[in-house]
Design a protein around this motif. Structure first.
Motif, PDB file in Angstrom:
ATOM      1  N   THR A   1      79.050  45.395  56.618  1.00  0.00           N
ATOM      2  CA  THR A   1      77.555  45.674  56.867  1.00  0.00           C
ATOM      3  C   THR A   1      76.750  44.918  55.620  1.00  0.00           C
ATOM      4  O   THR A   1      77.522  44.533  54.763  1.00  0.00           O
ATOM      5  N   ASN A   2      75.563  44.798  55.966  1.00  0.00           N
ATOM      6  CA  ASN A   2      74.672  44.183  54.728  1.00  0.00           C
ATOM      7  C   ASN A   2      73.698  45.051  54.206  1.00  0.00           C
ATOM      8  O   ASN A   2      72.709  45.024  53.471  1.00  0.00           O
ATOM      9  N   ASN A   3      74.035  46.460  54.630  1.00  0.00           N
ATOM     10  CA  ASN A   3      72.851  47.497  54.301  1.00  0.00           C
ATOM     11  C   ASN A   3      73.706  48.619  53.213  1.00  0.00           C
ATOM     12  O   ASN A   3      74.700  49.146  53.733  1.00  0.00           O
ATOM     13  N   ALA A   4      73.332  48.918  52.208  1.00  0.00           N
ATOM     14  CA  ALA A   4      73.852  49.693  51.194  1.00  0.00           C
ATOM     15  C   ALA A   4      73.864  51.120  51.881  1.00  0.00           C
ATOM     16  O   ALA A   4      74.741  51.870  51.660  1.00  0.00           O
ATOM     17  N   TYR A   5      72.669  51.564  52.412  1.00  0.00           N
ATOM     18  CA  TYR A   5      72.446  52.777  52.881  1.00  0.00           C
ATOM     19  C   TYR A   5      72.725  52.604  54.774  1.00  0.00           C
ATOM     20  O   TYR A   5      71.745  52.998  55.271  1.00  0.00           O
ATOM     21  N   SER A   6      73.998  52.018  55.093  1.00  0.00           N
ATOM     22  CA  SER A   6      74.079  51.677  56.393  1.00  0.00           C
ATOM     23  C   SER A   6      73.788  52.979  57.416  1.00  0.00           C
ATOM     24  O   SER A   6      74.227  54.168  56.867  1.00  0.00           O
ATOM     25  N   ASN A   7      73.088  52.834  58.316  1.00  0.00           N
ATOM     26  CA  ASN A   7      72.975  53.875  59.625  1.00  0.00           C
ATOM     27  C   ASN A   7      74.024  53.844  60.593  1.00  0.00           C
ATOM     28  O   ASN A   7      73.965  54.669  61.480  1.00  0.00           O
ATOM     29  N   ALA A   8      74.888  52.910  60.643  1.00  0.00           N
ATOM     30  CA  ALA A   8      76.047  52.770  61.396  1.00  0.00           C
ATOM     31  C   ALA A   8      76.790  54.116  61.768  1.00  0.00           C
ATOM     32  O   ALA A   8      77.340  54.416  60.741  1.00  0.00           O
ATOM     33  N   LEU A   9      77.259  54.272  63.019  1.00  0.00           N
ATOM     34  CA  LEU A   9      78.135  55.414  63.222  1.00  0.00           C
ATOM     35  C   LEU A   9      79.093  54.872  64.375  1.00  0.00           C
ATOM     36  O   LEU A   9      78.957  54.079  64.889  1.00  0.00           O
ATOM     37  N   ILE A  10      80.238  55.721  64.177  1.00  0.00           N
ATOM     38  CA  ILE A  10      81.200  55.658  65.228  1.00  0.00           C
ATOM     39  C   ILE A  10      81.084  57.001  65.748  1.00  0.00           C
ATOM     40  O   ILE A  10      81.315  58.123  65.444  1.00  0.00           O
ATOM     41  N   MET A  11      80.825  57.178  67.153  1.00  0.00           N
ATOM     42  CA  MET A  11      80.418  58.379  67.861  1.00  0.00           C
ATOM     43  C   MET A  11      81.665  58.749  68.712  1.00  0.00           C
ATOM     44  O   MET A  11      82.374  58.080  69.199  1.00  0.00           O
ATOM     45  N   VAL A  12      82.020  59.982  68.635  1.00  0.00           N
ATOM     46  CA  VAL A  12      83.119  60.586  69.484  1.00  0.00           C
ATOM     47  C   VAL A  12      82.204  61.780  70.129  1.00  0.00           C
ATOM     48  O   VAL A  12      81.680  62.831  69.754  1.00  0.00           O
ATOM     49  N   SER A  13      82.413  61.471  71.584  1.00  0.00           N
ATOM     50  CA  SER A  13      81.597  62.526  72.395  1.00  0.00           C
ATOM     51  C   SER A  13      82.527  63.071  73.416  1.00  0.00           C
ATOM     52  O   SER A  13      83.342  62.311  73.967  1.00  0.00           O
ATOM     53  N   ALA A  14      82.263  64.211  73.599  1.00  0.00           N
ATOM     54  CA  ALA A  14      83.242  65.108  74.578  1.00  0.00           C
ATOM     55  C   ALA A  14      82.464  65.447  75.769  1.00  0.00           C
ATOM     56  O   ALA A  14      81.308  65.897  75.653  1.00  0.00           O
ATOM     57  N   SER A  15      82.965  65.345  77.177  1.00  0.00           N
ATOM     58  CA  SER A  15      82.230  65.638  78.463  1.00  0.00           C
ATOM     59  C   SER A  15      83.069  66.236  79.330  1.00  0.00           C
ATOM     60  O   SER A  15      84.253  66.044  79.317  1.00  0.00           O
ATOM     61  N   THR A  16      82.307  66.992  80.169  1.00  0.00           N
ATOM     62  CA  THR A  16      82.984  67.338  81.323  1.00  0.00           C
ATOM     63  C   THR A  16      82.339  66.806  82.640  1.00  0.00           C
ATOM     64  O   THR A  16      81.342  66.399  82.390  1.00  0.00           O
TER      65      THR A  16
END
Lengths: 180, 527
Positions: free
Chosen positions: A93-108
């Motif tokens: 990244t190029n942002n020290a306070y990065s907002n990036a996420l890896i999301m894990v979502s569960a669904s039915t």
């Protein structure tokens, strides 16, 4: 008396440790590496080539965008069990306070999404504009969700702010937490 | 003189009761001890204690944990002078501050010296002291119920508490003090039985240590003094024996000495804190004087109710009260007197510290001896009734306890594990600081170099994890406070978790002095 107690304590420690110390805490049920390749159908991400290694990587750079994704149908026998999703790979990244996420979502199938957990990528960067190895996990406990998830989706996400969020060699491991 | 476990169990004594025939243990003492320890280790394993033991201080009350852990860290890093405990926050001079008797932190520092720094050792020492108390509770209950299985069930009922187990393998000293109190009571009963001076000394040592570590544990001294008074009035008189408690004078003198030592230590703490200007890590009375605050306290405190004990255990305690009332005349007077005195003492304690119960779940641990003695009274009563009527009564107790514990252990485990999970981090998340220390050392930064950290609302959590001394800047800090901190000549580095906010608070040109980035932190070199 004290000596006898001490002896009892020490002797009992050995079988106790042997009995309780050896078991696998997590049973791996699925593992895959997600990497952009020829024919890869990108979402909001751009597939780029690393000029040094020649490897392909996925880049998100605008707010509210979604990138590389895994859809996984949970096998029947693992539904309703506590699951651990481990994500690892290389990121930049190029942002020290990065907002990036890896999301894990569960669904039915009936209720749609029932839970959503995140890996905060800000905690993964130890340098700016350099590739950093990362590994993190989220725990999914169905008892908190209200219904038993049937499907997992794991994806990269840039919810806000503009930055360059690059990911390559993203490996996802789904494991079941063993009761005891 | 009577010695040894078997002889204690097989000899008639006042506190065991006059109807009791001599019964032999179904298990030999050695086997019972081994079985108990294996069961305890397996129980800890099931709850998840071994899994979370190596983790750094986290979750609820991380601030209080790091404040205590930093004392051990500074013994190790700076000075092993026992009488000058320090924390990483240097608001006052040199970080020296008053603290509860730091014997556990000192032992941890010795472990760090021997094996290298790892805060797991501190947690392990706490767990061992707590487990020692649990072991003595097992032995104490053996004196009354004389059945290893029933004793194990009693111990399990007492310790199956999410709060108690969470703080057992933790940094806060409350569970260690509780363990020492339990050990002290075991030796007190041994003293009653054997009249040996050694048992008296052990009682006094354990009880004094408990009081030094957590002042409210001195309640055990008060309870024993009440017992002495009641004994003088002949409440425990049985047969031709005038008094139950031996050596009244020695007992009272020992308690006076123990109490004086405790008072002296806490007075020293206050002086130390006042002299060096750092806040002490001691309990402070906070009473509630108006109904609105009381409502607030209740609003918050009720969230903790099932963290103290599960619903099943509350039902068990209620049943214990009812059964003991129903058979009041048959109940063991000594145990009953201890339970009631502890209950009254605990009510005073709750009254004095009520406000603290709003946010501090661990304040309940000081009250748990009431639970111990209430259950002990119940189990002793049931054993007496079984001896008089039918052994089926004990079998019924075992059955009820089994199903009761089966439910409460599962619930306790769930809450315990939940406390360590990411989304239940009740305080700020300090994970970025966990592995910062090696990177600082790589850059040639020494542990002597002073840091300022913004934003950290705790006294020294971020500093402790970084293994650096310095200052923390909280969310509410004024520009003047920040200036005062940064103008100190010994502050060499600044760590920011939110530079935009910091720039609004204190406009600066630090962007040219960035030393490194680390997991959402920017580290600046100031001078």
């Amino acid at each position: 008396m004290f000596n006898r107690m001490l002896r009892s304590f020490l002797i009992s420690l050995i079988p106790a440790l042997a009995l309780t110390g050896c078991h696998d805490r997590y049973l791996s049920i699925y593992e895959t590496m997600l990497f952009p390749k020829i024919g890869y159908r990108s979402q909001d991400d751009t597939v780029m080539t690393d000029s040094l290694s020649g490897q392909l990587f996925s880049r998100l750079q605008r707010a509210g965008t979604y990138g590389i994704k895994l859809d996984y149908d949970l096998p029947q026998q693992h539904r309703g069990k506590p699951l651990v999703v481990v994500v690892q790979g290389v990121t930049r990244t190029n942002n020290a306070y990065s907002n990036a996420l890896i999301m894990v979502s569960a669904s039915t199938a009936k209720k749609g999404q029932v839970a959503s957990e995140r890996v905060t990528m800000r905690y993964q960067y130890t340098a700016m504009n350099q590739w950093c190895l990362f590994r993190d996990s989220v725990l999914l406990r169905p008892e908190y969700f209200g219904s038993i998830p049937e499907h997992l989706t794991i994806y990269t996400h840039l919810p806000q702010g503009n930055e360059l969020f690059d990911v390559k060699d993203l490996t996802v491991t789904i494991s079941e937490e063993q009761a005891w | 003189m009577v010695k040894g476990w078997n002889s204690v169990a097989n000899t008639e004594s006042n506190f065991i009761g006059r109807w009791r025939p001599v019964i032999r243990h179904p298990l030999s003492p050695f086997v019972a001890t081994v079985v108990f320890i294996i069961a305890l280790v397996a129980y800890y394993n099931y709850i998840g204690i071994w899994t979370h033991l190596p983790e750094r201080p986290c979750s609820i009350h991380v601030s209080a944990q790091t404040q205590r852990a930093s004392i051990a860290q500074n013994y190790y890093r700076i000075d092993m002078n026992f009488f000058k405990p320090r924390i990483n926050n240097f608001t006052g001079e040199k970080g020296i501050t008053g603290s509860e008797f730091p014997i556990i932190y000192y032992l941890a520092a010795i472990s760090y010296k021997l094996f290298g720094f790892n805060d797991m050792y501190l947690k392990l020492i706490n767990l061992l002291v707590f487990s020692l108390g649990v072991f003595y509770l097992f032995r104490l209950s053996q004196l009354f119920v004389r059945n290893a299985v029933v004793s194990c069930l009693l111990v399990a009922a007492v310790i199956t508490s999410p709060v108690l187990l969470y703080y057992s393998a933790n940094v806060s000293p409350d569970t260690a003090a509780f363990g020492l109190v339990l050990s002290a009571w075991y030796f007190f009963f041994r003293f009653i039985h054997t009249h040996q001076k050694r048992q008296l000394y052990l009682f006094l040592i354990f009880a004094t240590l408990a009081a030094l570590i957590k002042v409210v544990s001195a309640m055990s001294f008060g309870v024993v003094l009440v017992l002495v008074v009641l004994d003088r009035f002949g409440l425990f008189k049985e047969g031709d024996k005038r008094y139950l408690l031996p050596r009244h004078l020695a007992l009272v003198l020992g308690i006076v000495v123990g109490s004086l030592l405790t008072v002296a230590w806490y007075y020293y703490c206050r002086v130390l804190s006042a002299f060096y200007g750092n806040p002490p890590s001691l309990m402070q009375t906070m009473m509630v004087s108006d109904i609105e605050t009381l409502k607030d306290v209740w609003q918050y405190a009720r969230n903790w109710v099932f963290d103290y004990y599960s619903y099943e255990t509350y039902v068990l305690l209620l049943c214990a009260i009812v059964v003991v009332f129903m058979f009041l005349r048959r109940a063991n007077r000594l145990l009953l007197a201890i339970t009631v005195t502890y209950l009254l003492g605990s009510l005073c304690y709750v009254y004095l510290f009520l406000f603290q119960f709003m946010h501090h779940d661990y304040y309940i641990i000081a009250v748990l001896p009431v639970v111990v003695f209430l259950l002990l009274t119940l189990f002793d009563l049931v054993t007496r009734l079984a001896l008089r009527y039918s052994q089926l009564i004990v079998a019924a107790l075992v059955l009820v306890m089994f199903f009761n514990l089966k439910e409460s252990v599962v619930k306790t485990r769930k809450i315990y594990v939940g406390r360590f999970e990411g989304k239940n981090y009740f305080a700020a998340d300090y994970r970025p600081y966990y592995d910062l220390r090696p990177r600082l050392r790589e850059r040639g930064i020494l542990w002597e170099d002073k840091f300022a950290v913004a934003f950290d609302n705790t006294l020294c959590s971020s500093l402790y994890f970084m293994d650096q001394a310095g200052f923390t800047i909280g969310d509410e800090a004024s520009p003047e406070t920040v200036k005062k901190i940064l103008d100190r000549p010994n502050i060499k580095y600044l760590v920011l978790s939110d530079s935009a906010r910091f720039n609004r608070l204190y406009p600066n040109h630090f962007e040219n002095n960035i030393l490194m980035y680390h997991r959402g932190l920017i580290i600046y070199k100031l001078r």
